[in-house]
Design a protein around this motif. Structure first.
Motif, short mmCIF file in Angstrom:
data_model
loop_
_atom_site.label_atom_id
_atom_site.label_comp_id
_atom_site.label_asym_id
_atom_site.label_seq_id
_atom_site.Cartn_x
_atom_site.Cartn_y
_atom_site.Cartn_z
N ASP A 70 -6.82 -26.64 72.95
CA ASP A 70 -5.74 -27.18 72.25
C ASP A 70 -4.29 -27.03 72.95
OD1 ASP A 70 -6.59 -28.09 69.23
OD2 ASP A 70 -7.53 -26.48 69.79
N ASP A 100 -7.86 -31.64 72.39
CA ASP A 100 -6.47 -31.83 72.20
C ASP A 100 -5.90 -31.27 73.50
OD1 ASP A 100 -6.72 -33.24 69.89
OD2 ASP A 100 -5.74 -31.46 68.71
N GLY A 171 -10.69 -34.37 71.64
CA GLY A 171 -10.09 -33.80 70.30
C GLY A 171 -9.39 -34.76 69.72
N ASN A 172 -8.96 -34.71 68.49
CA ASN A 172 -8.45 -35.79 67.76
C ASN A 172 -7.24 -36.24 68.50
OD1 ASN A 172 -7.69 -33.19 66.37
ND2 ASN A 172 -6.09 -34.36 65.53
N ALA A 218 -14.39 -35.31 67.56
CA ALA A 218 -12.89 -35.50 67.66
C ALA A 218 -12.39 -36.29 66.28
CB ALA A 218 -12.41 -36.23 68.82
N HIS A 256 -14.82 -29.45 69.32
CA HIS A 256 -12.99 -29.49 69.01
C HIS A 256 -13.03 -29.09 67.40
CE1 HIS A 256 -9.08 -30.11 68.91
NE2 HIS A 256 -9.21 -30.97 67.74
N THR A 257 -13.68 -29.70 66.84
CA THR A 257 -13.43 -29.54 65.01
C THR A 257 -14.04 -28.25 64.57
OG1 THR A 257 -13.21 -32.03 64.71
CG2 THR A 257 -13.42 -30.50 62.77
N THR A 270 -13.08 -30.57 57.19
CA THR A 270 -13.07 -31.58 58.30
C THR A 270 -14.31 -32.26 58.42
OG1 THR A 270 -13.66 -29.73 59.70
CG2 THR A 270 -11.55 -30.43 59.77
N HIS A 295 -9.14 -26.67 67.36
CA HIS A 295 -8.55 -27.85 66.17
C HIS A 295 -7.31 -27.13 65.51
CE1 HIS A 295 -7.95 -31.15 63.83
NE2 HIS A 295 -8.40 -30.67 62.78
#
Length: 349
Positions: A70, A100, A171-172, A218, A256-257, A270, A295
């Motif tokens: 991140d 991210d 990532g998102n 993501a 990621h999450t 999530t 995340h």
């Protein structure tokens, strides 16, 4: 000259745009452009067609690797530069990033690509013999990087052919506002694995395999296609074991999450609950050693069914402006032992 470690990394391909739409729930971020089904289909197709670009690392003895998360890079590349500098100075085998990586503006990805290229050059000059093939009497050629190559055994590689061992997941924030096109233009694949062959006895030619698995979470869901591919065994160890004639020792998973809430064994809000049970079961079947997650920008450590889950804090300058222990270094010894430690970052914007 024989080096302790030989590196390989996947090649970069130009971006491809798609048209489906997803929604990532935890912070209400809308994702436009490319959904998880299209990302995974494209990534898997590329992986199957370019497996030569995902060739193994060969390690003689112990090795270490570095993980960050991140970074949310904008125009300040301080923390990303520091992560790569720390990894290169420590001779870490590779550097993984848990998504991210940048906020989705083209100028931020220009910053990201520039810092990666800068440290790729530093890494290449440290690990390869740089060879000048131009005319030494031509002052313009002497300054021309295209006239330099890098010796790898009996081969000469151009700078573009040098495999820099930086492995990210998506990532998102990387996929918002059509960011997937920017992210994939640099890294391309969000779903892949890389084997590491560890020579345990060079004279006898004995080796084992550690492997790295990178998942696309993501969108807050694996999606049907990724679940299908996992169920079909595309990330199982058997094919790699057959190809290289070795047994699997450690499996490291990067996504990621987060799965757990920080400081709690409760599930995070999530992944769909069914997917979380699916992942926990699959990680056990893969005999995972450590699962790395990001995340939530908060450190967490859990051990579930003998598998260690590390959720890393954000290394972003804006999220954590003060210096801190934002990275993790993992050490794998020749006998298969695995230890990890937090790594301090000193950069302050």
């Amino acid at each position: 000259m024989m080096k302790k470690i030989k590196y390989t990394l996947f090649a970069v391909l130009a971006a491809t745009a798609f048209t489906s739409c997803d929604k990532v729930s935890p912070i209400g971020v809308l994702v436009s452009g490319t959904g998880v089904e299209d990302r995974v289909k494209m990534s898997h197709q590329y992986y199957e067609e370019h497996k030569i670009d995902y060739k193994f690392h060969l390690v003689l003895g112990d090795y270490t690797f570095l993980v960050g998360a991140d970074s949310h890079l904008t125009t300040d590349d301080g923390r990303m530069s520091e992560m790569l500098e720390i990894g290169i100075n420590n001779d870490d085998l590779f550097y993984a990033h848990l998504g991210d990586i940048a906020d989705t503006k083209a100028e931020y990805y220009i910053t990201l690509e520039n810092v990666i290229q800068r440290y790729k050059k530093i890494w290449a000059e440290k690990n390869y013999e740089k060879v000048f093939l131009g005319d030494e009497n031509d002052e313009y050629q002497v300054d021309d990087e295209d006239c330099y190559f890098y010796r790898y055994g009996d081969r000469l590689l151009s700078f573009d052919q040098i495999p820099f061992p930086f492995y990210p997941v998506v990532g998102n924030h990387d996929i918002t506002h059509n960011g997937w096109a920017l992210w994939s233009n640099i890294f391309h694949s969000s779903f892949y694995q890389i084997p590491i062959l560890v020579m345990t006895d060079v004279e006898k030619g004995e080796a084992v395999m550690d492997r790295l698995i990178f998942l696309d979470s993501a969108s807050g869901t694996l999606g049907r296609e990724q679940v299908r591919l996992i169920e079909e065994g595309v990330l199982d160890a058997q094919a790699l074991e057959k190809e290289y004639g070795v047994k699997t020792r450690n499996t490291f998973i990067f996504s990621h999450t987060n799965i757990f809430r920080p400081r709690s064994v409760e599930f995070a809000s999530t992944f769909p609950r069914e997917e979380m049970f699916f992942l926990l079961d699959r990680f056990a079947k893969w005999n995972a050693t450590i699962v790395f997650l990001g995340h939530v920008h908060k450190w967490d450590q859990q051990n579930v069914n003998g598998i260690e889950y590390l959720t890393l804090d954000s290394m972003c300058e804006d999220n954590n402006p003060e210096p801190g222990d934002y990275l993790v270094r993992v050490k794998c010894d020749i006998n298969g032992g695995v230890k990890w430690e937090k790594v301090h970052m000193n950069y302050k914007p």
